[in-house]
Design a protein around this motif. Structure first.
Motif, PDB file in Angstrom:
ATOM      1  N   VAL A 172       0.886  -1.183   0.129  1.00 47.00           N
ATOM      2  CA  VAL A 172      -0.038  -0.121  -0.069  1.00 47.00           C
ATOM      3  C   VAL A 172       0.972   1.556  -0.275  1.00 47.00           C
ATOM      4  CG1 VAL A 172      -1.826   1.240   1.367  1.00 47.00           C
ATOM      5  CG2 VAL A 172      -1.803  -1.286   1.386  1.00 47.00           C
ATOM      6  N   LYS A 173       0.459   2.349  -0.866  1.00 44.52           N
ATOM      7  CA  LYS A 173       1.028   3.451  -0.893  1.00 44.52           C
ATOM      8  C   LYS A 173       0.733   4.386   0.328  1.00 44.52           C
ATOM      9  CE  LYS A 173       0.529   4.734  -5.758  1.00 44.52           C
ATOM     10  NZ  LYS A 173      -0.047   5.832  -6.821  1.00 44.52           N
ATOM     11  N   ARG A 174       1.510   5.291   0.934  1.00 40.15           N
ATOM     12  CA  ARG A 174       1.333   6.098   1.965  1.00 40.15           C
ATOM     13  C   ARG A 174      -0.155   6.727   1.631  1.00 40.15           C
ATOM     14  NH1 ARG A 174       5.568  10.002   4.625  1.00 40.15           N
ATOM     15  NH2 ARG A 174       6.841   8.307   4.357  1.00 40.15           N
ATOM     16  N   ASN A 175      -0.986   6.850   2.545  1.00 37.91           N
ATOM     17  CA  ASN A 175      -2.437   7.339   2.421  1.00 37.91           C
ATOM     18  C   ASN A 175      -3.232   6.504   2.019  1.00 37.91           C
ATOM     19  OD1 ASN A 175      -1.521  10.011   3.730  1.00 37.91           O
ATOM     20  ND2 ASN A 175      -0.851  10.627   1.840  1.00 37.91           N
ATOM     21  N   GLY A 176      -2.889   5.344   1.292  1.00 35.24           N
ATOM     22  CA  GLY A 176      -3.812   4.314   0.721  1.00 35.24           C
ATOM     23  C   GLY A 176      -4.244   3.508   2.024  1.00 35.24           C
ATOM     24  N   CYS A 177      -4.860   2.393   1.521  1.00 41.05           N
ATOM     25  CA  CYS A 177      -5.374   1.566   2.773  1.00 41.05           C
ATOM     26  C   CYS A 177      -5.456   0.102   2.329  1.00 41.05           C
ATOM     27  CB  CYS A 177      -6.851   2.035   3.255  1.00 41.05           C
ATOM     28  SG  CYS A 177      -8.284   1.740   2.049  1.00 41.05           S
ATOM     29  N   PHE A 178      -5.357  -0.755   3.345  1.00 43.26           N
ATOM     30  CA  PHE A 178      -5.459  -2.244   3.383  1.00 43.26           C
ATOM     31  C   PHE A 178      -6.970  -2.617   4.049  1.00 43.26           C
ATOM     32  CE2 PHE A 178      -4.812  -6.145   6.100  1.00 43.26           C
ATOM     33  CZ  PHE A 178      -5.222  -6.903   5.170  1.00 43.26           C
ATOM     34  N   VAL A 179      -7.718  -3.275   3.337  1.00 41.08           N
ATOM     35  CA  VAL A 179      -9.019  -3.745   3.896  1.00 41.08           C
ATOM     36  C   VAL A 179      -8.879  -5.222   4.029  1.00 41.08           C
ATOM     37  CG1 VAL A 179     -11.446  -3.513   3.700  1.00 41.08           C
ATOM     38  CG2 VAL A 179     -10.197  -1.699   2.932  1.00 41.08           C
ATOM     39  N   ALA A 180      -9.235  -5.653   5.157  1.00 46.19           N
ATOM     40  CA  ALA A 180      -9.297  -7.237   5.346  1.00 46.19           C
ATOM     41  C   ALA A 180     -10.704  -7.615   5.710  1.00 46.19           C
ATOM     42  CB  ALA A 180      -8.532  -7.532   6.626  1.00 46.19           C
ATOM     43  N   TYR A 181     -11.265  -8.350   4.754  1.00 48.20           N
ATOM     44  CA  TYR A 181     -12.467  -8.841   4.875  1.00 48.20           C
ATOM     45  C   TYR A 181     -12.772 -10.098   6.020  1.00 48.20           C
ATOM     46  CZ  TYR A 181     -14.044  -7.098   0.294  1.00 48.20           C
ATOM     47  OH  TYR A 181     -14.250  -6.447  -0.918  1.00 48.20           O
ATOM     48  N   LYS A 182     -13.386  -9.747   7.167  1.00 50.64           N
ATOM     49  CA  LYS A 182     -13.321 -10.868   8.079  1.00 50.64           C
ATOM     50  C   LYS A 182     -14.779 -10.999   8.652  1.00 50.64           C
ATOM     51  CE  LYS A 182      -9.834 -11.455   9.940  1.00 50.64           C
ATOM     52  NZ  LYS A 182      -8.924 -12.691   9.603  1.00 50.64           N
ATOM     53  N   SER A 183     -14.910 -12.399   9.279  1.00 54.11           N
ATOM     54  CA  SER A 183     -16.250 -12.759   9.671  1.00 54.11           C
ATOM     55  C   SER A 183     -16.162 -13.298  11.140  1.00 54.11           C
ATOM     56  CB  SER A 183     -16.798 -13.772   8.843  1.00 54.11           C
ATOM     57  OG  SER A 183     -15.873 -14.786   8.667  1.00 54.11           O
ATOM     58  N   GLY A 184     -17.312 -13.216  11.749  1.00 53.76           N
ATOM     59  CA  GLY A 184     -17.422 -13.706  13.152  1.00 53.76           C
ATOM     60  C   GLY A 184     -16.950 -12.569  14.103  1.00 53.76           C
ATOM     61  N   GLU A 185     -16.735 -12.766  15.483  1.00 53.77           N
ATOM     62  CA  GLU A 185     -16.323 -12.095  16.268  1.00 53.77           C
ATOM     63  C   GLU A 185     -14.861 -11.749  16.152  1.00 53.77           C
ATOM     64  OE1 GLU A 185     -18.371 -10.295  18.357  1.00 53.77           O
ATOM     65  OE2 GLU A 185     -20.055 -11.625  17.058  1.00 53.77           O
TER      66      GLU A 185
END
Length: 247
Positions: A172-185
């Motif tokens: 990821v570039k600086r100021n970008g983002c990583f998004v993790a798809y998660k489930s459950g608690e």
């Protein structure tokens, strides 16, 4: 019209309704692309383990709608470059590309036969600006062609968040983002990943829990902002992050 075509049209109307509830309006071409993707997925699944879900309406909701539900959390229209780590059968990268054709998407997976399948999908659906990579996330994240080159990195892979962060944040570039798809608690998992995220140059922005349309199935999106460059020592060599995650 054949019975199968009637079934696809009926089920696709439910799919379109689901997406409209997420603020997405598809063209007829995009609907056809999703239908063709489904057909290729279930046909190839007969000889290759791609998914345990094969019923049309379940694939549409649990894979396709789930993949693009990200638009409720991130302004995808303002993003240009996307890396999908551990893409598997192409989720979420391919559905995102179909809905948002402007995206330049890189799909990475460690299994070559899955990459070969995705090559057929990309060709058959007529998708442009999609790069397919067979390899390990740890290796390509040290390649200058990919390291810190993406506005958005996503992963729907099943792995601990601290481990996923070492795989993904370096892209990821600086100021970008990583998004993790998660489930459950996942509150404890998110809290435990805080050190790793910080070490890798990120900051946990939010953990947003949403429901798939007309279901009680929840999906959590952990959004991590890149606030500084990832130290050169990360990611560590292949296999080390899994054996010794940053905790």
């Amino acid at each position: 019209m054949e019975d199968r075509e009637i079934e696809l049209l009926y089920d696709s109307s439910i799919f379109e309704k689901d997406l409209k509830s997420c603020g997405i309006q598809l063209t007829r071409r995009q609907i056809r692309q999703f239908q063709d993707y489904y057909e290729m997925l279930v046909e190839t699944n007969k000889v290759m383990n791609l998914t345990g879900i094969t019923e049309f309406h379940e694939v549409m909701k649990k894979h396709f709608v789930d993949s693009v539900l990200l638009n409720r959390v991130v302004d995808i229209k303002s993003i240009r470059t996307v890396m999908d780590v551990g893409t598997g059968a192409g989720f979420p990268g391919i559905p995102l590309k179909i809905v948002y054709p402007h995206l330049k998407v890189v799909l990475l997976d460690s299994l070559n036969k899955r990459i070969s399948f995705l090559g057929q999908v990309v060709d058959n659906l007529g998708l442009k600006d999609v790069t397919l990579i067979h390899g390990r996330a740890e290796d390509y994240a040290r390649d200058v062609q990919y390291r810190q080159q993406f506005e958005l990195c996503v992963s729907r892979a099943v792995a601990n968040l601290a481990l996923l962060s070492e795989y993904c944040i370096p892209y990821v570039k600086r100021n970008g983002c990583f998004v993790a798809y998660k489930s459950g608690e996942i509150e404890e998992e998110v809290a435990a990943a805080g050190k790793a995220v910080g070490v890798l140059g990120g900051k946990i922005d939010k953990n947003e829990k949403l429901l798939l349309p007309d279901t009680d199935i929840s999906r959590s999106f952990v959004v991590i902002r890149k606030i500084k460059d990832t130290p050169k020592v990360y990611p560590r060599k292949a296999g080390i992050p899994k054996k010794d995650p940053i905790m």
